[in-house]
Enzyme design. Structure first.
Site, PDB file in Angstrom:
ATOM      1  N   ASP A  38       0.859  -1.194   0.000  1.00 19.67           N
ATOM      2  CA  ASP A  38       0.000   0.000   0.000  1.00 19.67           C
ATOM      3  C   ASP A  38       0.884   1.228   0.000  1.00 19.67           C
ATOM      4  OD1 ASP A  38      -3.299   0.236   0.910  1.00 19.67           O
ATOM      5  OD2 ASP A  38      -2.096   2.058   0.651  1.00 19.67           O
ATOM      6  N   VAL A  74       1.558   1.082  -7.416  1.00 23.70           N
ATOM      7  CA  VAL A  74       1.362   0.068  -8.470  1.00 23.70           C
ATOM      8  C   VAL A  74       1.395   0.674  -9.872  1.00 23.70           C
ATOM      9  CG1 VAL A  74       0.102  -1.541  -6.982  1.00 23.70           C
ATOM     10  CG2 VAL A  74      -1.181   0.154  -8.344  1.00 23.70           C
ATOM     11  N   ASN A 100      -5.758  -5.169  -6.202  1.00 20.06           N
ATOM     12  CA  ASN A 100      -6.878  -4.522  -5.513  1.00 20.06           C
ATOM     13  C   ASN A 100      -6.722  -3.011  -5.398  1.00 20.06           C
ATOM     14  OD1 ASN A 100      -9.105  -4.460  -3.230  1.00 20.06           O
ATOM     15  ND2 ASN A 100      -7.264  -3.539  -2.336  1.00 20.06           N
ATOM     16  N   SER A 152     -15.554  -3.477 -11.179  1.00 14.05           N
ATOM     17  CA  SER A 152     -16.606  -2.735 -10.491  1.00 14.05           C
ATOM     18  C   SER A 152     -17.859  -2.726 -11.357  1.00 14.05           C
ATOM     19  CB  SER A 152     -16.146  -1.291 -10.285  1.00 14.05           C
ATOM     20  OG  SER A 152     -17.236  -0.480  -9.919  1.00 14.05           O
ATOM     21  N   TYR A 165     -12.815   5.604 -14.374  1.00 17.02           N
ATOM     22  CA  TYR A 165     -12.861   4.401 -13.530  1.00 17.02           C
ATOM     23  C   TYR A 165     -13.563   3.248 -14.260  1.00 17.02           C
ATOM     24  CZ  TYR A 165     -13.965   1.889  -9.122  1.00 17.02           C
ATOM     25  OH  TYR A 165     -14.079   0.970  -8.115  1.00 17.02           O
ATOM     26  N   GLY A 166     -14.672   3.557 -14.915  1.00 20.79           N
ATOM     27  CA  GLY A 166     -15.417   2.521 -15.642  1.00 20.79           C
ATOM     28  C   GLY A 166     -14.587   1.924 -16.766  1.00 20.79           C
ATOM     29  N   LYS A 169     -11.910  -0.259 -15.227  1.00 20.26           N
ATOM     30  CA  LYS A 169     -12.437  -1.473 -14.612  1.00 20.26           C
ATOM     31  C   LYS A 169     -12.888  -2.482 -15.666  1.00 20.26           C
ATOM     32  CE  LYS A 169     -11.907  -0.903 -10.178  1.00 20.26           C
ATOM     33  NZ  LYS A 169     -10.755  -1.621  -9.565  1.00 20.26           N
ATOM     34  N   ALA A 197     -18.808  -2.778  -1.240  1.00 20.42           N
ATOM     35  CA  ALA A 197     -18.387  -2.794   0.165  1.00 20.42           C
ATOM     36  C   ALA A 197     -18.325  -1.393   0.740  1.00 20.42           C
ATOM     37  CB  ALA A 197     -17.011  -3.448   0.286  1.00 20.42           C
ATOM     38  N   ALA A 198     -18.572  -1.328   2.043  1.00 14.41           N
ATOM     39  CA  ALA A 198     -18.466  -0.061   2.770  1.00 14.41           C
ATOM     40  C   ALA A 198     -16.998   0.218   3.060  1.00 14.41           C
ATOM     41  CB  ALA A 198     -19.243  -0.158   4.081  1.00 14.41           C
TER      42      ALA A 198
HETATM   43  P1  NAD Z   1      -9.923   1.958  -0.249  1.00 15.52           P
HETATM   44  O1  NAD Z   1      -9.660   3.343  -0.705  1.00 15.52           O
HETATM   45  O2  NAD Z   1     -10.399   1.702   1.133  1.00 15.52           O
HETATM   46  O3  NAD Z   1      -8.619   1.055  -0.450  1.00 15.52           O
HETATM   47  C1  NAD Z   1      -7.787   1.181  -1.564  1.00 15.52           C
HETATM   48  C2  NAD Z   1      -6.354   1.065  -1.095  1.00 15.52           C
HETATM   49  O4  NAD Z   1      -5.512   1.102  -2.250  1.00 15.52           O
HETATM   50  C3  NAD Z   1      -5.938   2.238  -0.191  1.00 15.52           C
HETATM   51  O5  NAD Z   1      -5.385   1.737   1.006  1.00 15.52           O
HETATM   52  C4  NAD Z   1      -4.919   2.995  -1.021  1.00 15.52           C
HETATM   53  O6  NAD Z   1      -3.864   3.595  -0.251  1.00 15.52           O
HETATM   54  C5  NAD Z   1      -4.377   1.896  -1.938  1.00 15.52           C
HETATM   55  N1  NAD Z   1      -3.841   2.449  -3.181  1.00 15.52           N
HETATM   56  C6  NAD Z   1      -4.422   3.350  -3.994  1.00 15.52           C
HETATM   57  N2  NAD Z   1      -3.621   3.627  -5.037  1.00 15.52           N
HETATM   58  C7  NAD Z   1      -2.508   2.869  -4.881  1.00 15.52           C
HETATM   59  C8  NAD Z   1      -1.325   2.718  -5.643  1.00 15.52           C
HETATM   60  N3  NAD Z   1      -1.136   3.426  -6.762  1.00 15.52           N
HETATM   61  N4  NAD Z   1      -0.383   1.855  -5.204  1.00 15.52           N
HETATM   62  C9  NAD Z   1      -0.563   1.159  -4.060  1.00 15.52           C
HETATM   63  N5  NAD Z   1      -1.675   1.278  -3.281  1.00 15.52           N
HETATM   64  C10 NAD Z   1      -2.626   2.117  -3.696  1.00 15.52           C
HETATM   65  O7  NAD Z   1     -10.936   1.352  -1.314  1.00 15.52           O
HETATM   66  P2  NAD Z   1     -11.666  -0.066  -1.438  1.00 15.52           P
HETATM   67  O8  NAD Z   1     -13.106   0.216  -1.548  1.00 15.52           O
HETATM   68  O9  NAD Z   1     -11.172  -1.033  -0.446  1.00 15.52           O
HETATM   69  O10 NAD Z   1     -11.186  -0.476  -2.903  1.00 15.52           O
HETATM   70  C11 NAD Z   1     -10.421  -1.637  -3.193  1.00 15.52           C
HETATM   71  C12 NAD Z   1     -10.657  -2.010  -4.646  1.00 15.52           C
HETATM   72  O11 NAD Z   1     -12.015  -2.397  -4.827  1.00 15.52           O
HETATM   73  C13 NAD Z   1     -10.396  -0.868  -5.639  1.00 15.52           C
HETATM   74  O12 NAD Z   1      -9.789  -1.397  -6.809  1.00 15.52           O
HETATM   75  C14 NAD Z   1     -11.784  -0.391  -5.954  1.00 15.52           C
HETATM   76  O13 NAD Z   1     -11.855   0.258  -7.204  1.00 15.52           O
HETATM   77  C15 NAD Z   1     -12.558  -1.677  -5.923  1.00 15.52           C
HETATM   78  N6  NAD Z   1     -13.991  -1.526  -5.746  1.00 15.52           N
HETATM   79  C16 NAD Z   1     -14.516  -1.165  -4.553  1.00 15.52           C
HETATM   80  C17 NAD Z   1     -15.906  -1.067  -4.429  1.00 15.52           C
HETATM   81  C18 NAD Z   1     -16.530  -0.747  -3.134  1.00 15.52           C
HETATM   82  O14 NAD Z   1     -17.774  -0.822  -3.059  1.00 15.52           O
HETATM   83  N7  NAD Z   1     -15.792  -0.376  -2.108  1.00 15.52           N
HETATM   84  C19 NAD Z   1     -16.719  -1.307  -5.543  1.00 15.52           C
HETATM   85  C20 NAD Z   1     -16.151  -1.671  -6.737  1.00 15.52           C
HETATM   86  C21 NAD Z   1     -14.775  -1.795  -6.823  1.00 15.52           C
END
Ligand code: NAD
Length: 303
Positions: A38, A74, A100, A152, A165-166, A169, A197-198
């Site tokens: 992270d 990443v 992720n 997503s 984003y779309g 994804k 997810a929340a």
């Molecule tokens: P979040 O923001 O809680 O967690 C994302 C994590 O990724 C953070 O800790 C952030 O520091 C890290 N991050 C971001 N950019 C980075 C990079 N360039 N290098 C390394 N780390 C990096 O969000 P989340 O909801 O847990 O999302 C996780 C994944 O799930 C994402 O890919 C998000 O697009 C996807 N997603 C989430 C939801 C949802 O409902 N929460 C829905 C669809 C997709």
């Protein structure tokens, strides 16, 4: 069947918070050695520190598990290669990669800068490609690998204000489709989770009651299944609030037009038939779809 990861090494990107953190804790609880990547940025992807990753490592160690922290961005292939080198030095193999990490730069397309579009693609699509590329030869040589992409509903179905984003994804689904074909002969299985997810990503979008129902740990068992010995491959698994569904691209049966009737008007006239979803099916690879069109066309020519 008891799904365990003893002796396996898992890299989870963006594991300092939200979904990634839950995935990492669950892998460690089931025996995996886990790399907590992270870069600790804001939701929009600025800033960065290794504090979030280190906190998750401490949590895993306190519970008796094995984990190391990595602060790679990443979006930077060199940093991702270094992360994989660090993993090999520490644990000697990489069995599982969960792509992720993610950020948001939401705006209507009219207001979105090209830079914000590109940055989101760089993190989600290029970031997942970087991780996959950096572990690919290791997994090929081991003849074992499990990779999960994170898509997503915004990509699968569209969401206002998320053109960047779309696109990223849905690009991940395309990446999965091809990596599945190239990896399967070496027992590399590639799947995609579509979570709900929340987390801080969704904190302002839903009422508290809904957020309480969709805690990220209710998605994680799906990711662990997709990384297990008996994992499927090329599956998109939608997951939220403890519910799971499989998603796929489907296509209706081809409708053929003879050369003398092939006009835009004829297509308009038969568009209800062309888009009759009751004829739809899913294809396993591009060649099946292309072959069906060629057969349809040749069949019509032969009469
Ligand atoms: P979040 O923001 O809680 O967690 C994302 C994590 O990724 C953070 O800790 C952030 O520091 C890290 N991050 C971001 N950019 C980075 C990079 N360039 N290098 C390394 N780390 C990096 O969000 P989340 O909801 O847990 O999302 C996780 C994944 O799930 C994402 O890919 C998000 O697009 C996807 N997603 C989430 C939801 C949802 O409902 N929460 C829905 C669809 C997709």
């Amino acid at each position: 069947m008891n799904i365990r990861f003893d002796g396996k090494v898992a890299i989870v990107t963006g594991a300092g918070a939200g979904l990634g953190r839950q995935h990492a804790l669950a892998f460690a609880a089931r025996g995996a050695k886990v790399v907590i990547n992270d870069f600790g940025g804001s939701r929009e992807g600025s800033g960065g520190s290794s504090a979030a990753a280190l906190a998750v490592v401490e949590e895993i160690r306190a519970a008796g598990g094995t984990a190391i922290a990595n602060g790679a961005n990443v979006a930077d292939f060199g940093q991702v290669q270094d992360m994989v080198a660090q993993t090999m030095d520490a644990f000697g193999r990489v069995d599982i990669l969960v792509n992720n990490a993610g950020i948001l730069r939401d705006k209507s397309f009219a207001k979105m800068d090209v830079a914000d579009f590109r940055t989101v693609l760089d993190v989600h699509l290029m970031g997942s490609m970087h991780g996959s590329k950096a572990v690919w030869d290791i997994m090929r040589e081991q003849k074992y690998g499990r990779i999960v992409m994170t898509t997503s509903a915004a990509g699968l179905y569209g969401n206002f204000g998320q053109a960047n984003y779309g696109a990223a994804k849905m690009g991940l689904v395309g990446l999965m489709n091809v990596l599945h074909q190239e990896g399967i002969k070496n027992n590399i299985r590639i799947n995609t989770i579509a979570p709900i997810a929340a987390t801080r990503m969704t904190a302002e979008l839903l009422p508290p009651e809904a957020l309480a129902a969709i805690q990220p740990e209710r998605v994680t068992p799906g990711v662990l299944f997709l990384c297990s010995e008996a994992a499927p491959s090329r599956v998109v698994l939608s997951a939220g609030g403890g519910a799971f569904a499989a998603a796929t691209m489907v296509e209706t049966a081809p409708c053929h037009f003879s050369a003398d009737t092939l006009t835009p008007e004829a297509i308009a006239n038969r568009f209800a038939e062309i888009s009759d979803w009751s004829t739809a099916s899913a294809y396993g690879e591009a060649g099946q779809e292309v072959g069906r069109f060629i057969e349809t066309s040749l069949g019509a020519l032969r009469g």
